[in-house]
Design a protein around this motif. Structure first.
Motif, PDB file in Angstrom:
ATOM      1  N   THR A 118       0.817  -1.205   0.000  1.00 24.66           N
ATOM      2  CA  THR A 118       0.000   0.000   0.000  1.00 24.66           C
ATOM      3  C   THR A 118       0.854   1.259   0.000  1.00 24.66           C
ATOM      4  OG1 THR A 118      -1.767  -1.138   1.188  1.00 24.66           O
ATOM      5  CG2 THR A 118      -1.818   1.276   1.195  1.00 24.66           C
TER       6      THR A 118
ATOM      7  N   VAL B  83      -1.836   7.471   0.679  1.00 17.57           N
ATOM      8  CA  VAL B  83      -2.079   8.842   0.262  1.00 17.57           C
ATOM      9  C   VAL B  83      -2.002   9.708   1.504  1.00 17.57           C
ATOM     10  CG1 VAL B  83      -3.792  10.435  -0.664  1.00 17.57           C
ATOM     11  CG2 VAL B  83      -3.438   8.224  -1.759  1.00 17.57           C
TER      12      VAL B  83
ATOM     13  N   ASP C  14      -5.792   4.912  -1.308  1.00 15.45           N
ATOM     14  CA  ASP C  14      -4.357   4.670  -1.340  1.00 15.45           C
ATOM     15  C   ASP C  14      -3.953   4.000  -2.646  1.00 15.45           C
ATOM     16  OD1 ASP C  14      -4.006   5.731   1.177  1.00 15.45           O
ATOM     17  OD2 ASP C  14      -4.156   3.792   2.194  1.00 15.45           O
ATOM     18  N   GLY C  15      -2.684   4.189  -2.994  1.00 16.16           N
ATOM     19  CA  GLY C  15      -2.148   3.555  -4.174  1.00 16.16           C
ATOM     20  C   GLY C  15      -1.578   2.191  -3.867  1.00 16.16           C
ATOM     21  N   LYS C  16      -1.019   1.560  -4.884  1.00 13.25           N
ATOM     22  CA  LYS C  16      -0.436   0.228  -4.750  1.00 13.25           C
ATOM     23  C   LYS C  16       1.002   0.219  -5.260  1.00 13.25           C
ATOM     24  CE  LYS C  16      -4.125  -1.898  -3.213  1.00 13.25           C
ATOM     25  NZ  LYS C  16      -4.154  -2.463  -1.828  1.00 13.25           N
TER      26      LYS C  16
ATOM     27  N   VAL D 129       4.397   2.561  -9.001  1.00 16.55           N
ATOM     28  CA  VAL D 129       3.301   2.835  -8.061  1.00 16.55           C
ATOM     29  C   VAL D 129       2.071   3.221  -8.886  1.00 16.55           C
ATOM     30  CG1 VAL D 129       2.553   4.192  -6.068  1.00 16.55           C
ATOM     31  CG2 VAL D 129       4.987   3.670  -6.385  1.00 16.55           C
ATOM     32  N   ARG D 130       0.920   2.696  -8.505  1.00 18.58           N
ATOM     33  CA  ARG D 130      -0.323   2.964  -9.225  1.00 18.58           C
ATOM     34  C   ARG D 130      -1.352   3.593  -8.298  1.00 18.58           C
ATOM     35  NH1 ARG D 130      -5.401   1.074 -10.499  1.00 18.58           N
ATOM     36  NH2 ARG D 130      -5.989   1.058 -12.716  1.00 18.58           N
ATOM     37  N   LEU D 131      -1.965   4.680  -8.759  1.00 11.16           N
ATOM     38  CA  LEU D 131      -3.041   5.348  -8.024  1.00 11.16           C
ATOM     39  C   LEU D 131      -4.320   5.282  -8.846  1.00 11.16           C
ATOM     40  CD1 LEU D 131      -1.358   8.620  -6.701  1.00 11.16           C
ATOM     41  CD2 LEU D 131      -2.560   6.952  -5.292  1.00 11.16           C
TER      42      LEU D 131
ATOM     43  N   TRP E   3       6.054   9.993 -14.214  1.00 16.48           N
ATOM     44  CA  TRP E   3       4.630   9.828 -13.910  1.00 16.48           C
ATOM     45  C   TRP E   3       3.826   9.860 -15.198  1.00 16.48           C
ATOM     46  CZ3 TRP E   3       1.400  13.698 -15.522  1.00 16.48           C
ATOM     47  CH2 TRP E   3       1.946  14.977 -15.704  1.00 16.48           C
TER      48      TRP E   3
ATOM     49  N   PRO F 195      -5.947   6.076 -14.560  1.00 15.17           N
ATOM     50  CA  PRO F 195      -5.154   6.000 -13.326  1.00 15.17           C
ATOM     51  C   PRO F 195      -3.868   6.807 -13.448  1.00 15.17           C
ATOM     52  CG  PRO F 195      -4.983   3.960 -14.565  1.00 15.17           C
ATOM     53  CD  PRO F 195      -6.041   4.775 -15.239  1.00 15.17           C
TER      54      PRO F 195
END
Length: 272
Positions: free
Chosen positions: A38, A41, A48-50, A79-81, A110, A197
């Motif tokens: 996790t 955020v 939260d992102g992963k 990282v993915r949001l 990003w 995303p």
């Protein structure tokens, strides 16, 4: 035209910059996480992102109080949001700190993008093989498919740098290390209605996430106004920051680009 401004006062050798009312963070990631999945955020209303493929978290960042995540392109870490409506901004700034360990062809910092140009407001930011920071902003095919590239001078490997991309009524700007690298005052794109995303440390401009970054990334943020790096610093510091006069002058706290001598970016129309 300025969409937002900060107040400042000069006292001796420094300038105090205050974040204006209404300037807020849509998201802030500090990467100081113990959980290997996790990405919390730290500021913002979104979920939260992963962390993908278990990158190292909570490692040393650019300053003593800023932590970072270490990513390895060979392991395809990023990282993915997930998208939330707060990210659909008509103006704003997106930025982070980065320290590149090595460079491939595209080294994603990003992205909020996808294959094709179905949605409006696509955006990516990466470091190219020559060490230049590049931001690409793109309109939907139905709106002509125009895109603009903002490109910096090369930056050094294995040193910390900070990049901020801003967009809104004053066009688009790319800042690197607090200095305006390039601007396109005629750009009219934004993040509306981009419902894709967000990814950090990679790009999502294809069918699958790609163009992974090797090195460290710290303090990723999205702010809801088009302002200067000094004003972003004030926001991240809790509302007020003190900077040197040279820094304040080079990052004026209004969004006007009429006085800059930085080369303007070109806008092209594509169908890719």
């Amino acid at each position: 035209t300025s969409s937002s401004s900060s107040t400042s006062s000069v006292a001796g050798p420094t300038t105090t910059v205050t974040a204006p009312a209404g300037l807020e963070l849509a998201v802030l990631l500090n990467f100081a996480d113990a959980d290997n999945a996790t990405a919390a955020v730290n500021t913002g209303t979104g979920p939260d992102g992963k962390y993908k493929r278990d990158p190292l978290r909570n490692v040393n960042g650019p300053e003593a109080n800023i932590q970072a995540v270490h990513l390895d392109a060979d392991l395809r870490q990023y990282v993915r949001l997930p998208h939330v409506s707060d990210y659909e901004l008509s103006e704003g700034c997106v930025g982070l700190w980065f320290r590149a360990k090595s460079l491939g062809t595209y080294n994603g910092l990003w992205g909020k993008d996808s294959a094709g140009q179905r949605e409006d407001g696509h955006a990516i930011c990466y470091v190219d093989r020559e060490g230049r920071v590049v931001t690409r902003l793109q309109r939907a095919s139905s709106l002509g498919g125009a895109q603009t590239f903002l490109i910096s001078a090369p930056v050094s490997l294995k040193e910390w740098h900070r990049t901020i991309t801003c967009f809104g009524p004053a066009g688009a700007q790319l800042y690197v290390d607090g200095q305006l690298a390039q601007t396109n005052s005629a750009w009219t794109g934004n993040f509306v209605p981009n419902n894709l995303p967000l990814v950090v440390g990679a790009l999502n401009w294809g069918v699958e996430v790609n163009s992974f970054f090797t090195g460290r990334i710290a303090q990723f943020f999205v702010a809801n106004r088009q302002v200067s790096p000094a004003t972003i610093d004030a926001l991240l510091a809790g509302g007020v920051v003190t900077v040197s006069p040279s820094t304040a002058a080079s990052t004026t706290s209004t969004t006007s680009t009429s006085t800059t001598t930085t080369p303007a970016a070109t806008t092209t129309t594509t169908t890719t």
